[in-house]
Design a protein around this motif. Structure first.
Motif, PDB file in Angstrom:
ATOM      1  N   ALA A 150      20.584 -20.660 -28.926  1.00 52.07           N
ATOM      2  CA  ALA A 150      19.644 -20.682 -30.056  1.00 52.07           C
ATOM      3  C   ALA A 150      19.372 -22.116 -30.506  1.00 52.07           C
ATOM      4  CB  ALA A 150      20.201 -19.856 -31.215  1.00 52.07           C
ATOM      5  N   THR A 151      20.414 -22.931 -30.578  1.00 50.45           N
ATOM      6  CA  THR A 151      20.259 -24.325 -30.993  1.00 50.45           C
ATOM      7  C   THR A 151      19.366 -25.088 -30.029  1.00 50.45           C
ATOM      8  OG1 THR A 151      22.411 -24.330 -32.077  1.00 50.45           O
ATOM      9  CG2 THR A 151      21.516 -26.466 -31.450  1.00 50.45           C
ATOM     10  N   ASP A 152      19.523 -24.810 -28.745  1.00 53.08           N
ATOM     11  CA  ASP A 152      18.728 -25.485 -27.714  1.00 53.08           C
ATOM     12  C   ASP A 152      17.342 -24.880 -27.534  1.00 53.08           C
ATOM     13  OD1 ASP A 152      20.901 -27.127 -27.305  1.00 53.08           O
ATOM     14  OD2 ASP A 152      21.595 -26.070 -25.511  1.00 53.08           O
ATOM     15  N   GLY A 153      17.066 -23.780 -28.260  1.00 50.76           N
ATOM     16  CA  GLY A 153      15.763 -23.135 -28.142  1.00 50.76           C
ATOM     17  C   GLY A 153      15.571 -22.404 -26.828  1.00 50.76           C
ATOM     18  N   GLN A 154      16.666 -22.035 -26.190  1.00 55.01           N
ATOM     19  CA  GLN A 154      16.583 -21.345 -24.905  1.00 55.01           C
ATOM     20  C   GLN A 154      16.536 -19.834 -25.113  1.00 55.01           C
ATOM     21  OE1 GLN A 154      19.616 -22.533 -22.153  1.00 55.01           O
ATOM     22  NE2 GLN A 154      19.364 -24.701 -22.604  1.00 55.01           N
ATOM     23  N   GLN A 155      15.959 -19.162 -24.150  1.00 52.96           N
ATOM     24  CA  GLN A 155      15.892 -17.704 -24.200  1.00 52.96           C
ATOM     25  C   GLN A 155      17.268 -17.118 -23.887  1.00 52.96           C
ATOM     26  OE1 GLN A 155      12.843 -16.060 -21.739  1.00 52.96           O
ATOM     27  NE2 GLN A 155      13.250 -13.962 -22.372  1.00 52.96           N
ATOM     28  N   VAL A 156      17.608 -16.050 -24.577  1.00 53.77           N
ATOM     29  CA  VAL A 156      18.890 -15.377 -24.364  1.00 53.77           C
ATOM     30  C   VAL A 156      18.751 -14.452 -23.151  1.00 53.77           C
ATOM     31  CG1 VAL A 156      20.565 -13.794 -25.378  1.00 53.77           C
ATOM     32  CG2 VAL A 156      19.417 -15.490 -26.826  1.00 53.77           C
ATOM     33  N   PRO A 157      19.629 -14.604 -22.166  1.00 49.31           N
ATOM     34  CA  PRO A 157      19.574 -13.711 -20.999  1.00 49.31           C
ATOM     35  C   PRO A 157      19.762 -12.252 -21.417  1.00 49.31           C
ATOM     36  CG  PRO A 157      21.025 -15.579 -20.569  1.00 49.31           C
ATOM     37  CD  PRO A 157      20.671 -15.624 -22.021  1.00 49.31           C
ATOM     38  N   ALA A 158      19.218 -11.360 -20.633  1.00 47.22           N
ATOM     39  CA  ALA A 158      19.228  -9.929 -20.973  1.00 47.22           C
ATOM     40  C   ALA A 158      20.639  -9.390 -21.221  1.00 47.22           C
ATOM     41  CB  ALA A 158      18.552  -9.130 -19.864  1.00 47.22           C
ATOM     42  N   LYS A 159      21.595  -9.771 -20.392  1.00 44.71           N
ATOM     43  CA  LYS A 159      22.959  -9.268 -20.554  1.00 44.71           C
ATOM     44  C   LYS A 159      23.559  -9.748 -21.881  1.00 44.71           C
ATOM     45  CE  LYS A 159      27.392  -8.867 -18.213  1.00 44.71           C
ATOM     46  NZ  LYS A 159      28.174  -9.165 -17.023  1.00 44.71           N
ATOM     47  N   MET A 160      23.304 -11.002 -22.237  1.00 48.75           N
ATOM     48  CA  MET A 160      23.803 -11.523 -23.507  1.00 48.75           C
ATOM     49  C   MET A 160      23.092 -10.864 -24.684  1.00 48.75           C
ATOM     50  SD  MET A 160      24.442 -15.591 -22.917  1.00 48.75           S
ATOM     51  CE  MET A 160      25.276 -15.836 -24.494  1.00 48.75           C
ATOM     52  N   HIS A 161      21.805 -10.611 -24.531  1.00 48.10           N
ATOM     53  CA  HIS A 161      21.036  -9.939 -25.581  1.00 48.10           C
ATOM     54  C   HIS A 161      21.618  -8.553 -25.842  1.00 48.10           C
ATOM     55  CE1 HIS A 161      17.563  -7.713 -27.270  1.00 48.10           C
ATOM     56  NE2 HIS A 161      17.432  -8.829 -27.952  1.00 48.10           N
ATOM     57  N   TRP A 162      21.869  -7.821 -24.775  1.00 50.18           N
ATOM     58  CA  TRP A 162      22.448  -6.487 -24.907  1.00 50.18           C
ATOM     59  C   TRP A 162      23.809  -6.558 -25.591  1.00 50.18           C
ATOM     60  CZ3 TRP A 162      27.068  -4.744 -22.909  1.00 50.18           C
ATOM     61  CH2 TRP A 162      27.330  -3.388 -23.088  1.00 50.18           C
ATOM     62  N   ARG A 163      24.635  -7.515 -25.176  1.00 48.82           N
ATOM     63  CA  ARG A 163      25.967  -7.633 -25.768  1.00 48.82           C
ATOM     64  C   ARG A 163      25.884  -7.983 -27.252  1.00 48.82           C
ATOM     65  NH1 ARG A 163      31.094 -11.453 -23.882  1.00 48.82           N
ATOM     66  NH2 ARG A 163      32.460 -10.733 -25.545  1.00 48.82           N
ATOM     67  N   ALA A 164      24.956  -8.851 -27.617  1.00 48.91           N
ATOM     68  CA  ALA A 164      24.786  -9.201 -29.031  1.00 48.91           C
ATOM     69  C   ALA A 164      24.370  -7.978 -29.838  1.00 48.91           C
ATOM     70  CB  ALA A 164      23.757 -10.322 -29.180  1.00 48.91           C
TER      71      ALA A 164
END
Length: 82
Positions: free
Chosen positions: A57-71
């Protein structure tokens, strides 16, 4: 025991938490000690995950799908508990 034996190699924090001989100690640990260690491992894993998520988030990068699901699962669990 083989599963937990690899934990110290994840990082210095993991090594500090579980020690270098966790694979050997696991076999003789009581159920209570195993449960305590597994709770600590889960908390360390979630802390590392949240740090990685924050860095993206700090780097403005997109969250990968697996990390998004885990969040999403983490936040759903928190909402259910509170």
């Amino acid at each position: 025991a083989a599963d937990v034996a690899e934990l110290p190699s994840r990082s210095a924090a993991w090594l500090n938490l579980v020690g270098p001989d966790i694979g050997t100690r696991w076999e003789t640990a009581s159920h209570q000690d195993r449960a305590r260690l597994l709770r600590q491992v889960a908390m360390l894993d979630e802390s590392a995950f949240l740090a990685d998520l924050g860095a993206l988030a700090t780097d403005g990068q997109q969250v990968p799908a697996k990390m998004h699901w885990r969040a999403l699962e983490l936040f759903k669990d928190m909402a259910e508990e509170f």
